[in-house]
Design an enzyme around this catalytic site. Structure first.
Site, PDB file in Angstrom:
ATOM      1  N   ARG A 192      17.606   6.833   5.548  1.00 18.30           N
ATOM      2  CA  ARG A 192      17.895   6.495   4.212  1.00 18.30           C
ATOM      3  C   ARG A 192      18.776   7.489   3.440  1.00 18.30           C
ATOM      4  O   ARG A 192      19.331   6.870   2.493  1.00 18.30           O
ATOM      5  CB  ARG A 192      16.267   6.542   3.560  1.00 18.30           C
ATOM      6  CG  ARG A 192      15.619   5.214   3.988  1.00 18.30           C
ATOM      7  CD  ARG A 192      14.266   5.344   3.161  1.00 18.30           C
ATOM      8  NE  ARG A 192      13.486   4.004   3.956  1.00 18.30           N
ATOM      9  CZ  ARG A 192      12.136   4.243   4.070  1.00 18.30           C
ATOM     10  NH1 ARG A 192      11.284   5.220   3.969  1.00 18.30           N
ATOM     11  NH2 ARG A 192      11.499   3.029   4.364  1.00 18.30           N
ATOM     12  N   PHE A 196       6.822  -5.108  -8.172  1.00 15.85           N
ATOM     13  CA  PHE A 196       7.943  -5.145  -7.142  1.00 15.85           C
ATOM     14  C   PHE A 196       7.667  -6.036  -6.229  1.00 15.85           C
ATOM     15  O   PHE A 196       8.298  -6.365  -5.252  1.00 15.85           O
ATOM     16  CB  PHE A 196       8.332  -3.733  -6.646  1.00 15.85           C
ATOM     17  CG  PHE A 196       7.210  -3.116  -5.807  1.00 15.85           C
ATOM     18  CD1 PHE A 196       6.904  -3.257  -4.595  1.00 15.85           C
ATOM     19  CD2 PHE A 196       6.267  -1.988  -6.741  1.00 15.85           C
ATOM     20  CE1 PHE A 196       5.972  -2.593  -3.825  1.00 15.85           C
ATOM     21  CE2 PHE A 196       5.331  -1.729  -6.118  1.00 15.85           C
ATOM     22  CZ  PHE A 196       4.989  -1.660  -4.648  1.00 15.85           C
ATOM     23  N   LYS A 238      16.248  -3.898   6.999  1.00 18.79           N
ATOM     24  CA  LYS A 238      16.417  -4.745   6.216  1.00 18.79           C
ATOM     25  C   LYS A 238      17.485  -5.300   5.977  1.00 18.79           C
ATOM     26  O   LYS A 238      18.448  -5.104   6.538  1.00 18.79           O
ATOM     27  CB  LYS A 238      15.856  -4.061   4.691  1.00 18.79           C
ATOM     28  CG  LYS A 238      14.419  -3.683   5.161  1.00 18.79           C
ATOM     29  CD  LYS A 238      14.053  -2.901   3.660  1.00 18.79           C
ATOM     30  CE  LYS A 238      12.656  -2.254   3.559  1.00 18.79           C
ATOM     31  NZ  LYS A 238      12.575  -1.518   2.273  1.00 18.79           N
ATOM     32  N   HIS A 256      12.330  -0.434   6.956  1.00 20.21           N
ATOM     33  CA  HIS A 256      10.808  -0.359   6.739  1.00 20.21           C
ATOM     34  C   HIS A 256      10.260   0.367   8.009  1.00 20.21           C
ATOM     35  O   HIS A 256      10.821  -0.101   9.267  1.00 20.21           O
ATOM     36  CB  HIS A 256      10.275  -1.727   6.566  1.00 20.21           C
ATOM     37  CG  HIS A 256       8.708  -1.755   6.527  1.00 20.21           C
ATOM     38  ND1 HIS A 256       7.997  -1.176   5.616  1.00 20.21           N
ATOM     39  CD2 HIS A 256       7.940  -1.978   7.732  1.00 20.21           C
ATOM     40  CE1 HIS A 256       6.604  -1.384   6.129  1.00 20.21           C
ATOM     41  NE2 HIS A 256       6.774  -1.665   7.245  1.00 20.21           N
ATOM     42  N   ASN A 312      16.921   0.091   0.603  1.00 16.62           N
ATOM     43  CA  ASN A 312      16.999   1.612   1.480  1.00 16.62           C
ATOM     44  C   ASN A 312      17.058   1.466   2.847  1.00 16.62           C
ATOM     45  O   ASN A 312      16.480   2.056   3.651  1.00 16.62           O
ATOM     46  CB  ASN A 312      15.464   2.268   1.065  1.00 16.62           C
ATOM     47  CG  ASN A 312      14.465   1.622   1.416  1.00 16.62           C
ATOM     48  OD1 ASN A 312      14.431   0.382   2.143  1.00 16.62           O
ATOM     49  ND2 ASN A 312      13.219   2.169   0.835  1.00 16.62           N
ATOM     50  N   ARG A 347       8.905   7.900  10.753  1.00 16.10           N
ATOM     51  CA  ARG A 347       8.971   8.524   9.245  1.00 16.10           C
ATOM     52  C   ARG A 347       9.786   9.562   9.006  1.00 16.10           C
ATOM     53  O   ARG A 347      10.506   9.474   8.097  1.00 16.10           O
ATOM     54  CB  ARG A 347       7.318   8.825   8.937  1.00 16.10           C
ATOM     55  CG  ARG A 347       6.356   7.681   9.135  1.00 16.10           C
ATOM     56  CD  ARG A 347       6.205   6.421   8.401  1.00 16.10           C
ATOM     57  NE  ARG A 347       6.437   6.711   6.928  1.00 16.10           N
ATOM     58  CZ  ARG A 347       6.515   5.944   6.070  1.00 16.10           C
ATOM     59  NH1 ARG A 347       6.871   4.470   6.331  1.00 16.10           N
ATOM     60  NH2 ARG A 347       6.606   6.188   4.636  1.00 16.10           N
TER      61      ARG A 347
END
Length: 149
Positions: A102, A57, A9, A115, A112, A85
């Site tokens: 994270r 959000f 991100k 993604h 964070n 994950r």
């Protein structure tokens, strides 16, 4: 072989964390088959987060993902969706394992740094949003025989 979509991100790009995060995936034996630094436009952001439309959000998330370049990637490997994950950690960095991406780099639930697809079906959908089939590389990675039986 299973594939997953990973996006670094804007906060990861701006904070210079791209190399460190990629290194974690490589160290776990994942194979990078697609990557691009790109700006996300409104249409793509809204498609990506379509399942959250109507939630409080949604709009801030769309605006945030458009605020600065992201790094879109496709990783390949055995059970790579679940592995990614685990590497990423919980969505909220406050709840993430301290050794996860994270847990190490995330500031809060909206900043964070990463993604990742939450299922094989999501991975297929997200990969198709960001990459044309010809943009993904099919190759044999040196040393693959040392990663699994």
């Amino acid at each position: 072989m299973e594939k997953t979509f990973i996006m670094l991100k804007p906060d990861a790009v701006q904070r210079g964390l791209v190399g460190q995060i990629i290194a974690r995936f490589e160290a776990k034996g994942c194979k990078l088959v697609g990557m691009k630094l790109m700006s996300v436009d409104q249409a793509l952001a809204e498609q990506h987060y379509a399942e959250h439309k109507g939630k409080s959000f949604f709009e801030p998330t769309v605006q945030y993902i458009m605020s600065s370049p992201v790094v879109a990637m496709v990783w390949e490997g055995k059970n790579v969706v679940a592995l990614a994950r685990e590497l990423m950690g919980a969505t909220n960095p406050a709840n993430a394992n301290p050794g996860s991406i994270r847990g190490s780099f995330g500031m809060d639930i909206s900043r964070n740094v990463i993604h990742g697809s939450d299922s094989v079906a999501s991975a297929e959908r997200e990969i198709a949003l960001y990459f044309r089939p010809e943009e993904l590389c099919d190759y044999r990675k040196a040393g693959e025989e040392w990663l699994s039986e």
